[in-house]
Structure formats: C-alpha cells, structure tokens
Enzyme design. Structure first.
Site, PDB file in Angstrom:
ATOM      1  N   ARG A 258      26.786 -55.631 -14.464  1.00 37.85           N
ATOM      2  CA  ARG A 258      27.140 -54.246 -14.113  1.00 37.85           C
ATOM      3  C   ARG A 258      25.834 -53.539 -13.726  1.00 37.85           C
ATOM      4  O   ARG A 258      24.868 -53.571 -14.484  1.00 37.85           O
ATOM      5  CB  ARG A 258      27.832 -53.542 -15.286  1.00 37.85           C
ATOM      6  CG  ARG A 258      29.163 -54.211 -15.667  1.00 37.85           C
ATOM      7  CD  ARG A 258      29.994 -53.341 -16.570  1.00 37.85           C
ATOM      8  NE  ARG A 258      30.559 -52.205 -15.871  1.00 37.85           N
ATOM      9  CZ  ARG A 258      31.211 -51.198 -16.472  1.00 37.85           C
ATOM     10  NH1 ARG A 258      31.345 -51.201 -17.788  1.00 37.85           N
ATOM     11  NH2 ARG A 258      31.700 -50.196 -15.775  1.00 37.85           N
TER      12      ARG A 258
ATOM     13  N   ARG B  99      32.362 -52.568 -23.137  1.00 34.41           N
ATOM     14  CA  ARG B  99      31.881 -51.630 -22.127  1.00 34.41           C
ATOM     15  C   ARG B  99      31.258 -50.437 -22.861  1.00 34.41           C
ATOM     16  O   ARG B  99      31.308 -50.364 -24.085  1.00 34.41           O
ATOM     17  CB  ARG B  99      32.976 -51.204 -21.136  1.00 34.41           C
ATOM     18  CG  ARG B  99      34.378 -51.167 -21.616  1.00 34.41           C
ATOM     19  CD  ARG B  99      34.678 -50.133 -22.654  1.00 34.41           C
ATOM     20  NE  ARG B  99      34.224 -48.816 -22.271  1.00 34.41           N
ATOM     21  CZ  ARG B  99      34.009 -47.829 -23.092  1.00 34.41           C
ATOM     22  NH1 ARG B  99      34.165 -47.993 -24.396  1.00 34.41           N
ATOM     23  NH2 ARG B  99      33.587 -46.653 -22.672  1.00 34.41           N
ATOM     24  N   GLY B 100      30.683 -49.508 -22.079  1.00 24.64           N
ATOM     25  CA  GLY B 100      29.909 -48.424 -22.685  1.00 24.64           C
ATOM     26  C   GLY B 100      28.454 -48.864 -22.708  1.00 24.64           C
ATOM     27  O   GLY B 100      28.148 -49.980 -23.175  1.00 24.64           O
ATOM     28  N   ALA B 101      27.577 -48.006 -22.191  1.00 20.03           N
ATOM     29  CA  ALA B 101      26.196 -48.431 -21.952  1.00 20.03           C
ATOM     30  C   ALA B 101      25.499 -49.062 -23.176  1.00 20.03           C
ATOM     31  O   ALA B 101      24.944 -50.160 -23.075  1.00 20.03           O
ATOM     32  CB  ALA B 101      25.390 -47.244 -21.412  1.00 20.03           C
TER      33      ALA B 101
ATOM     34  N   GLN C  17      39.801 -45.095 -20.251  1.00 21.62           N
ATOM     35  CA  GLN C  17      39.037 -45.229 -21.498  1.00 21.62           C
ATOM     36  C   GLN C  17      39.287 -44.050 -22.443  1.00 21.62           C
ATOM     37  O   GLN C  17      39.196 -44.203 -23.665  1.00 21.62           O
ATOM     38  CB  GLN C  17      37.534 -45.328 -21.209  1.00 21.62           C
ATOM     39  CG  GLN C  17      37.100 -46.599 -20.511  1.00 21.62           C
ATOM     40  CD  GLN C  17      37.034 -46.428 -19.013  1.00 21.62           C
ATOM     41  OE1 GLN C  17      37.822 -45.686 -18.422  1.00 21.62           O
ATOM     42  NE2 GLN C  17      36.122 -47.132 -18.363  1.00 21.62           N
TER      43      GLN C  17
ATOM     44  N   ASP D 148      25.389 -43.303 -18.694  1.00 19.71           N
ATOM     45  CA  ASP D 148      24.952 -44.673 -18.427  1.00 19.71           C
ATOM     46  C   ASP D 148      23.507 -44.742 -17.992  1.00 19.71           C
ATOM     47  O   ASP D 148      22.853 -45.786 -18.120  1.00 19.71           O
ATOM     48  CB  ASP D 148      25.841 -45.312 -17.360  1.00 19.71           C
ATOM     49  CG  ASP D 148      27.176 -45.662 -17.975  1.00 19.71           C
ATOM     50  OD1 ASP D 148      28.003 -44.745 -18.121  1.00 19.71           O
ATOM     51  OD2 ASP D 148      27.368 -46.830 -18.348  1.00 19.71           O
TER      52      ASP D 148
ATOM     53  N   LYS E  36      30.641 -41.775 -16.270  1.00 23.31           N
ATOM     54  CA  LYS E  36      31.945 -42.191 -15.750  1.00 23.31           C
ATOM     55  C   LYS E  36      32.460 -41.261 -14.660  1.00 23.31           C
ATOM     56  O   LYS E  36      32.333 -40.046 -14.752  1.00 23.31           O
ATOM     57  CB  LYS E  36      32.927 -42.232 -16.927  1.00 23.31           C
ATOM     58  CG  LYS E  36      34.331 -42.639 -16.608  1.00 23.31           C
ATOM     59  CD  LYS E  36      34.449 -43.931 -15.863  1.00 23.31           C
ATOM     60  CE  LYS E  36      33.724 -45.088 -16.505  1.00 23.31           C
ATOM     61  NZ  LYS E  36      33.533 -46.231 -15.567  1.00 23.31           N
TER      62      LYS E  36
HETATM   63  O1  MRU Z   1      32.810 -48.166 -17.370  1.00 24.71           O
HETATM   64  P1  MRU Z   1      32.488 -47.892 -18.801  1.00 24.71           P
HETATM   65  O2  MRU Z   1      33.696 -47.822 -19.670  1.00 24.71           O
HETATM   66  O3  MRU Z   1      31.456 -48.866 -19.331  1.00 24.71           O
HETATM   67  O4  MRU Z   1      31.831 -46.466 -18.774  1.00 24.71           O
HETATM   68  C1  MRU Z   1      31.415 -45.889 -19.972  1.00 24.71           C
HETATM   69  C2  MRU Z   1      30.855 -44.529 -19.798  1.00 24.71           C
HETATM   70  O5  MRU Z   1      30.819 -43.977 -18.732  1.00 24.71           O
HETATM   71  C3  MRU Z   1      30.239 -43.905 -21.026  1.00 24.71           C
HETATM   72  O6  MRU Z   1      30.366 -42.519 -20.991  1.00 24.71           O
HETATM   73  C4  MRU Z   1      28.751 -44.269 -21.083  1.00 24.71           C
HETATM   74  O7  MRU Z   1      28.575 -45.643 -20.949  1.00 24.71           O
HETATM   75  C5  MRU Z   1      28.131 -43.837 -22.345  1.00 24.71           C
HETATM   76  S1  MRU Z   1      28.725 -44.775 -23.705  1.00 24.71           S
HETATM   77  C6  MRU Z   1      27.998 -44.242 -25.119  1.00 24.71           C
END
Ligand code: MRU
Length: 339
Positions: A88, A45-47, A194, A235, A245
């Site tokens: 997603r 996960r994480g963009a 997270q 994201d 998030k």
């Molecule tokens: O739902 P997630 O864990 O994928 O959400 C992640 C976030 O909101 C991060 O802040 C975002 O993706 C940036 S990651 C460098």
C-alpha cells in the site's frame, strides 16, 4: 478491544477485518508473502497496524532465510522488503517500519541467525510501543474534550487500526476512562465502510456510545449542532497537509464552515514532514470496491467504470490541531518540533 495483531509462537496472528462485524475471526501467517497479501487485501489496515504487520512480516522473512550465508540472506531480505513496501503506497508507517527493521539488519550483517532474534524482538517492541504511543495520544487528546461532547470521526482510526487503543479514538477512550461522558458519531466511510463496520464494532464492543451516519450526512449533522468536535486519524502528514481516508477533506471543510474544531491524531511514526503533497502517491484501488458494495451487491451498471482513490488531502488551514504522543500542536508548532 483485543489486539488487532500479535506475534504468537513465531507466527503473525491478526483479526480478519474484512469480515467484521459479521464474524470475529483470526488469521495466522508463517511467511511474509501472506502477511504482505493480508495488508494489500486489507485483512489488516490502518496506518499503525500496517506498520506493525510490515515489521512482523520482515521478522518472518528472517526466520525463513536465517540459515543462508550473509550475501544471499541480505538479497532475500531485500526482496522481502520490496514485496512488503509495494503493498500500500500511502501510509508512512509501512515504510517507517521496514526502514526501522532494516536498520537492525544492516547493523549485524555477519550473523543472520542472531539478526533474526533481534528483528523479532524489534517487531514485538514496535507493537508494544504502538499501544504506549496511543495511550499518550489519548491522554493529550482527552484534555480537548468536554464532558458531554459528541465526537465525529471518519473511517476507523481506533483499536483495530492500531495494535490496540487507537489514535483518533484514543482521546475518546481516555476521556471516558477519566469520567467524562463522551459519545461518537461515525461516518460510514464508503466504499470499504470502515466507519460502519469497524468503528461501530469496536466501540460497541467496549460499550462506548456510537451512532453511524451516511457519509453525506456529516455537513447537516454539524449544522444541526449535533457534534462538538471532529477527530480523525491519518496515514501520512506532510509539511503542508494531512492524508487520510477519502472523504476526510469534505468533513474538514464542513467543520470549518460550522466552526467546529477539527483535530488529527497522529503518532510520530506517521509524520513525514520532509515531504510535501507532491511527493505522495495516493492509493487507487479496484473500481469494483465502489461499483459493488462489499463485493456483494452491484450498484453501478455493467460497463461503467468507477474512480476509487483511497485517501484524500486536507490542507493545514482546515486543521485545528495535531495530537501526537507528545502533545497537541498547531501547524507551525508541529513543524517547529518535528521537522
Ligand atoms: O484504508 P484504510 O482502512 O487502511 O485507511 C485507514 C485510515 O484512513 C485511518 O484513518 C488511518 O490509517 C489512521 S489509523 C490510526
């Protein structure tokens, strides 16, 4: 931290982020369907990490279908792209990555076997580029940090959310590498935790001082003068707002009210400045993520439904600056440079 995702012997290897910090375990996938599922269930996960996983998933699909004639090959690849796109909806990087791979596929429509090699190389390049981009975000953001600063962050926009090094945590890493004393306060980040699980894990792993607070504490922590700056990831950045998030908006409001700079670390792959907030789908996940902590302890009575929006919207009036691999930009500057 070790890389969160890698291409190894024509397989996609990733850290299973659902079981951290209890166990550091790796998953390996040899087909795009499993990679798509891993994005959906948040093994990864994480963009930026999702983007690279999507590209590598497409690369696996080319291996699976490369013996097919051109037309069936393209049809199968379209199906694969669709499955990956549907995992997603909010992170720009997912769509950015599939589009970038698709450009390679559409340039070489006559030889699927050759395309497979090119797509694999592109996916590997995207992973390497991610690390380089993050290091530049780190360099640009480190200049904003003073020796002794305590940085508040929300969710995990660190090494685990990227291939390596992170976006929001990159300035912290770079400032420390440059000799500054910096520590981090991490919001726990309900419901998937997270911040508590992943940000705390990776910072402890790299011996960077970190404390975790409940999400409800950040306003008080600011008022007590215990943090100097906020840095979060994102994201998707539209022309009018930053998607990140769930809970980020409340942190930004509290930061504004307490005159604390609020920075967003955003690789350009996350910018979607041709869009406005109305164009974006905010992911809604299973209500059980809220009612049952980490799928283990039920905290909401049977029969009561929960709302589980995964991301929220922070308007630019609350954002001090956006840190990209090219520099630090105000809202106007960002639009001028990238739109
Ligand atoms: O739902 P997630 O864990 O994928 O959400 C992640 C976030 O909101 C991060 O802040 C975002 O993706 C940036 S990651 C460098």
């Amino acid at each position: 931290m070790i890389p969160s995702i890698e291409w190894v012997n024509n397989k996609v290897k990733m850290i299973d982020q659902t079981i951290l910090p209890r166990e550091l375990k790796f998953l390996e996938f040899d087909n795009y369907r499993d990679v798509a599922t891993s994005i959906k269930v948040m093994n990864i996960r994480g963009a930026p990490a999702i983007g690279v996983a999507a590209a590598m998933g497409m690369a696996l699909a080319t291996i699976e279908y490369k013996e097919l004639p051109k037309e069936p090959f393209l049809k199968k690849m379209e199906e694969a792209a669709e499955v990956i796109r549907k995992t997603r909806p909010t992170a720009s990087n997912l769509f950015w990555a599939v589009d970038r791979i698709w450009k390679i596929i559409s340039k070489y429509p006559d030889n699927p076997s050759n395309i497979s090699e090119l797509v694999i190389e592109e996916a590997k390049l995207m992973a390497q580029e991610d690390i380089n981009v993050n290091k530049n975000i780190g360099k640009n953001g480190a200049a904003l940090l003073d020796d002794g600063d305590v940085v508040l962050t929300h969710c995990n926009a660190g090494s685990l959310a990227t291939v390596q090094y992170g976006t929001a945590l990159a300035p912290v890493r770079a400032a420390i590498e440059g000799g500054k004393k910096i520590s981090v306060i991490a919001d726990e980040t309900r419901p998937r935790l997270q911040g508590a699980r992943l940000t705390a894990y990776e910072l402890q792993y790299d011996k960077i001082p970190v404390k975790v607070i409940s999400d409800t504490s950040s306003g008080l922590i600011m008022r007590l003068g215990k943090i100097n700056k906020v840095i979060v990831g994102t994201d998707r950045v539209t022309s009018d707002a930053v998607f990140n998030k769930i809970g980020t908006y409340l942190v930004a409001l509290a930061a504004k009210d307490n005159n604390i700079p609020f920075y967003v670390a955003a690789p350009t792959s996350t910018l979607s400045l041709q869009e406005t907030v109305d164009d974006v789908t905010i992911e809604q996940r299973d209500s059980k993520e809220v009612s049952c902590v980490l799928n283990e302890v039920q905290i909401v009575p049977d029969g009561v439904d929960c709302l589980n929006y995964a991301f929220d919207i922070t308007p630019f009036r609350l954002v001090t600056g956006v840190i990209t691999e090219d520099g630090v930009f105000s809202h106007d500057e960002l639009l001028k440079k990238y739109k």
